[in-house]
Write a protein that holds these residues in place. Structure first.
Motif, mmCIF file in Angstrom:
data_model
loop_
_atom_site.group_PDB
_atom_site.id
_atom_site.type_symbol
_atom_site.label_atom_id
_atom_site.label_comp_id
_atom_site.label_asym_id
_atom_site.label_seq_id
_atom_site.Cartn_x
_atom_site.Cartn_y
_atom_site.Cartn_z
ATOM 1 N N ALA A 414 1.182 -0.767 -0.448
ATOM 2 C CA ALA A 414 0.042 -0.027 -0.307
ATOM 3 C C ALA A 414 0.691 1.656 0.149
ATOM 4 C CB ALA A 414 -0.820 -0.048 0.985
ATOM 5 N N ALA A 415 2.042 1.315 1.135
ATOM 6 C CA ALA A 415 2.410 2.495 0.857
ATOM 7 C C ALA A 415 3.498 2.707 -0.486
ATOM 8 C CB ALA A 415 4.027 2.316 1.679
ATOM 9 N N TRP A 416 3.814 1.770 -1.783
ATOM 10 C CA TRP A 416 4.684 1.409 -2.488
ATOM 11 C C TRP A 416 3.460 2.298 -4.029
ATOM 12 C CZ3 TRP A 416 3.296 -0.940 -7.468
ATOM 13 C CH2 TRP A 416 4.252 -0.352 -8.328
ATOM 14 N N ILE A 417 2.248 1.496 -3.610
ATOM 15 C CA ILE A 417 1.277 1.952 -4.621
ATOM 16 C C ILE A 417 0.779 3.390 -3.981
ATOM 17 C CG2 ILE A 417 -1.009 2.253 -5.047
ATOM 18 C CD1 ILE A 417 -0.669 -1.504 -4.567
ATOM 19 N N TYR A 418 0.994 4.399 -2.512
ATOM 20 C CA TYR A 418 0.943 5.401 -3.182
ATOM 21 C C TYR A 418 2.054 6.111 -3.227
ATOM 22 C CZ TYR A 418 0.209 9.840 -0.040
ATOM 23 O OH TYR A 418 -0.595 11.127 0.112
ATOM 24 N N ARG A 419 3.162 5.676 -2.878
ATOM 25 C CA ARG A 419 4.242 6.929 -3.411
ATOM 26 C C ARG A 419 4.165 7.218 -4.676
ATOM 27 N NH1 ARG A 419 7.073 3.958 1.177
ATOM 28 N NH2 ARG A 419 7.658 5.336 2.371
ATOM 29 N N THR A 420 4.412 5.835 -5.587
ATOM 30 C CA THR A 420 4.353 5.358 -7.160
ATOM 31 C C THR A 420 3.184 6.671 -7.068
ATOM 32 O OG1 THR A 420 4.531 3.636 -6.697
ATOM 33 C CG2 THR A 420 3.765 4.061 -9.013
ATOM 34 N N ALA A 421 1.659 6.859 -7.190
ATOM 35 C CA ALA A 421 0.469 7.958 -7.232
ATOM 36 C C ALA A 421 0.594 9.180 -7.385
ATOM 37 C CB ALA A 421 -0.985 6.985 -7.130
ATOM 38 N N THR A 422 1.517 9.216 -5.874
ATOM 39 C CA THR A 422 1.964 10.632 -5.854
ATOM 40 C C THR A 422 3.399 11.360 -6.201
ATOM 41 O OG1 THR A 422 2.736 9.587 -3.617
ATOM 42 C CG2 THR A 422 -0.023 10.767 -4.542
ATOM 43 N N ASN A 423 4.189 10.685 -6.483
ATOM 44 C CA ASN A 423 5.530 10.879 -7.039
ATOM 45 C C ASN A 423 4.815 10.625 -8.663
ATOM 46 O OD1 ASN A 423 8.747 10.620 -8.110
ATOM 47 N ND2 ASN A 423 8.758 11.387 -5.977
ATOM 48 N N ARG A 424 5.495 11.899 -9.280
ATOM 49 C CA ARG A 424 5.357 11.772 -10.579
ATOM 50 C C ARG A 424 6.717 10.557 -11.525
ATOM 51 N NH1 ARG A 424 5.741 17.440 -13.502
ATOM 52 N NH2 ARG A 424 3.476 18.139 -12.405
ATOM 53 N N GLN A 425 7.827 11.394 -10.606
ATOM 54 C CA GLN A 425 9.337 10.519 -11.734
ATOM 55 C C GLN A 425 9.092 8.658 -10.989
ATOM 56 O OE1 GLN A 425 12.810 12.086 -9.430
ATOM 57 N NE2 GLN A 425 12.702 13.775 -10.732
ATOM 58 N N ASP A 426 7.686 8.053 -9.823
ATOM 59 C CA ASP A 426 7.416 6.925 -9.070
ATOM 60 C C ASP A 426 6.528 6.565 -10.848
ATOM 61 O OD1 ASP A 426 10.058 7.125 -7.756
ATOM 62 O OD2 ASP A 426 8.452 7.373 -6.240
ATOM 63 N N ARG A 427 5.809 7.397 -10.567
ATOM 64 C CA ARG A 427 5.065 6.731 -11.721
ATOM 65 C C ARG A 427 4.888 6.216 -12.718
ATOM 66 N NH1 ARG A 427 1.617 10.296 -10.069
ATOM 67 N NH2 ARG A 427 1.853 12.688 -11.680
ATOM 68 N N ARG A 428 6.196 8.423 -13.621
ATOM 69 C CA ARG A 428 6.322 7.108 -14.748
ATOM 70 C C ARG A 428 7.322 6.470 -15.236
ATOM 71 N NH1 ARG A 428 10.806 9.230 -18.236
ATOM 72 N NH2 ARG A 428 10.658 9.522 -19.590
ATOM 73 N N ARG A 429 8.335 5.977 -13.907
ATOM 74 C CA ARG A 429 9.059 4.653 -13.919
ATOM 75 C C ARG A 429 7.954 3.977 -14.094
ATOM 76 N NH1 ARG A 429 12.642 7.143 -10.872
ATOM 77 N NH2 ARG A 429 11.849 6.988 -8.925
ATOM 78 N N THR A 430 6.825 3.197 -13.329
ATOM 79 C CA THR A 430 6.313 2.555 -13.088
ATOM 80 C C THR A 430 5.413 2.318 -14.393
ATOM 81 O OG1 THR A 430 5.940 2.262 -11.108
ATOM 82 C CG2 THR A 430 4.398 1.824 -11.658
ATOM 83 N N LEU A 431 5.090 3.418 -14.736
ATOM 84 C CA LEU A 431 3.990 2.650 -16.197
ATOM 85 C C LEU A 431 4.669 2.504 -17.755
ATOM 86 C CD1 LEU A 431 1.669 6.206 -16.310
ATOM 87 C CD2 LEU A 431 0.968 4.063 -15.259
ATOM 88 N N LEU A 432 6.482 3.147 -16.909
ATOM 89 C CA LEU A 432 7.280 3.077 -18.711
ATOM 90 C C LEU A 432 7.295 1.000 -18.676
ATOM 91 C CD1 LEU A 432 9.424 5.604 -18.552
ATOM 92 C CD2 LEU A 432 8.256 4.793 -20.393
ATOM 93 N N SER A 433 7.229 0.576 -16.616
ATOM 94 C CA SER A 433 7.680 -0.713 -16.705
ATOM 95 C C SER A 433 6.446 -1.584 -17.045
ATOM 96 C CB SER A 433 8.725 -1.139 -15.613
ATOM 97 O OG SER A 433 9.338 -0.151 -14.642
ATOM 98 N N ILE A 434 5.843 -1.193 -16.860
ATOM 99 C CA ILE A 434 4.400 -1.977 -17.669
ATOM 100 C C ILE A 434 4.197 -1.796 -18.911
ATOM 101 C CG2 ILE A 434 1.978 -1.532 -17.467
ATOM 102 C CD1 ILE A 434 2.317 -0.286 -14.366
ATOM 103 N N GLY A 435 4.660 -0.491 -19.427
ATOM 104 C CA GLY A 435 4.847 -0.636 -20.710
ATOM 105 C C GLY A 435 5.588 -1.341 -21.566
ATOM 106 N N TYR A 436 7.087 -1.612 -20.961
ATOM 107 C CA TYR A 436 7.672 -2.358 -22.234
ATOM 108 C C TYR A 436 7.400 -3.563 -21.953
ATOM 109 C CZ TYR A 436 11.362 1.819 -21.620
ATOM 110 O OH TYR A 436 11.470 2.985 -21.753
#
Length: 455
Positions: A414-436
């Motif tokens: 839950a903490a990782w999901i929250y930080r990813t959703a609220t941090n632009r860089q983490d969100r971008r890295r996560t989306l790129l990973s999912i895309g790859y």
């Protein structure tokens, strides 16, 4: 706050589902099972689909129930055509509809039914005067020598063709001075039994629904025309009689033609005040369901001859009980799913609020405590389960493992999901990973497909 929200969610999760409605009164008492089966059937939506059941009750020697059901279904059908569209509870049965006749709701609906019926006739019927010459109806054949033709289908007594008649004595209807053949065309999708009605001429520049008519004629089916319901897209003639037109200029034929072209002719029917005409309306509306009615009556006659009606009724009641039980089970499942999703969303909302306004660590600790309490109870329950057989062991071990892992694993996730959703860089890295990952999977699938086509 998180503990309170999850506690409320848990309370909701074990609560009973809402009742579908108050206990309804039982239907009228029936001596034979088939009659009771009819009374237990739903009114239907729309109610017009049940208009054939009064005929079935009459065939089973239940005339009083049939008459009451006709009235109830007719009122519900007219009410269902109104903008609100609410005519009865969805679970109402035909027996309950019969019992409602005479209730305050039914009385109030009956007061409005005449206006609903006339509004339906205004919407569904188109009024026209004959364009070609029409035969003189037998009803006024004896007046042939005294009549003058004003236009095709419109006649007047020679002395009253253009001048007003003297005012009649109070309480005495004026003698007919004008006669007209009016054609009605049914533009709706249902047959209508149109009995005697008043054809009203509205004054110019007046609201069609509120104006007092300037003139009216009494209309009914002529003798040469068999009395029948007006089928969809069918046109039937009606003979109308009225007093000499109180017009300053022009004759009745010209005035009627102008009123028809301007939409100032209105039908007013008192059919709902007479039981015979109410029955004719319901019978006409039931025409599309005559095959179902004949099938039911044929099955009824055959089971009476074989003496199997009671067995068929028991089977029907068993099927109905099984269907009702399955419906209640589905309702409980939907309610349980709704409660758990509500508890989950409430906990997520409180977790986000604590992480945003306090800290992620505080929210994670609260989530750990909130999950540890039910996990401890699950762990203790799993320990007391019977593990003597092999299947018991397969169930207990995963339950105990989940009870230990969930409080430990869920808060970091839950903490990782929250930080990813609220941090632009983490969100971008996560989306790129999912895309790859998605592109890689699609590429492997495409390569395998090409290899399959080549080799």
């Amino acid at each position: 706050m998180l503990l309170v929200a999850l506690g409320l969610g848990g309370t909701l999760a074990v609560a009973d589902p809402p009742r579908s409605g108050a206990r309804q009164p039982a239907g009228p008492r029936a001596e034979i099972p088939l009659v009771q089966d009819i009374l237990n059937m739903p009114v239907g939506d729309p109610p017009v689909e049940s208009m054939h059941w009064p005929q079935a009750l009459e065939a089973l020697s239940r005339p009083r129930e049939a008459a009451a059901l006709r009235q109830a279904l007719l009122l519900r059908w007219l009410a269902s055509l109104q903008p609100a569209g609410n005519f009865a509870p969805a679970t109402e049965t035909l027996g309950q509809a019969i019992e409602s006749v005479g209730s305050p709701d039914s009385t109030a609906r009956a007061r409005d039914a005449k206006a609903w019926w006339n509004a339906l006739l205004a919407r569904q019927l188109r009024i026209a005067l004959p364009e070609a010459s029409a035969p003189l109806p037998d009803e006024i054949g004896s007046l042939r020598e005294r009549l003058v033709s004003l236009r095709p289908g419109v006649w007047a007594l020679r002395d009253n063709a253009r001048v007003p008649t003297a005012s009649p004595a109070p309480g005495v209807a004026p003698a007919p001075g004008v006669f007209a053949l009016v054609e009605l065309r049914n533009t709706g999708s249902r047959a209508l039994a149109v009995g005697p009605f008043e054809l009203e001429l509205l004054p110019e520049r007046a609201a069609a629904q509120a104006a007092t008519p300037a003139w009216s004629m009494a209309c009914e089916t002529p003798r040469y025309q068999a009395k029948a319901a007006l089928a969809p897209d069918q046109t039937l003639p009606y003979l109308c009689r009225g007093p000499a037109l109180q017009a300053a200029a022009g004759d009745a034929g010209a005035v009627l033609l102008a009123a028809q072209q301007q939409g100032r002719l209105r039908i007013r029917s008192d059919a709902l005040d007479r039981e015979s005409e109410r029955n004719a309306i319901v019978t006409a509306l039931a025409q599309p369901r005559q095959d179902a009615l004949r099938s039911f009556l044929a099955a009824n006659a055959s089971c009476e001859q074989r003496g199997t009606c009671a067995a068929q009724a028991r089977e029907a009641r068993a099927r109905a009980a099984k269907a009702a039980s399955a419906s209640q089970a589905r309702e409980r499942e939907r309610w349980a799913a709704l409660k758990w999703w509500g508890a989950l969303l409430a906990g997520a909302a409180v977790y986000v609020a604590m992480a945003r306004y306090i800290s992620v660590a505080a929210a994670s600790v609260a989530l750990f405590i909130a999950l540890a309490i039910p996990a401890y109870h699950v762990f203790q329950s799993a320990r007391t389960m019977n593990t003597a057989d092999n299947w018991g062991g397969f169930v207990v071990i995963p339950m105990m493992g989940l009870a230990i892992l969930v409080p430990i694993v869920v808060p970091p996730i839950a903490a990782w999901i929250y930080r990813t959703a609220t941090n632009r860089q983490d969100r971008r890295r996560t989306l790129l990973s999912i895309g790859y990952f998605v592109v890689t999977v699609l590429a492997f699938a495409l390569i395998n497909r090409i290899l399959d086509l080549l080799f």
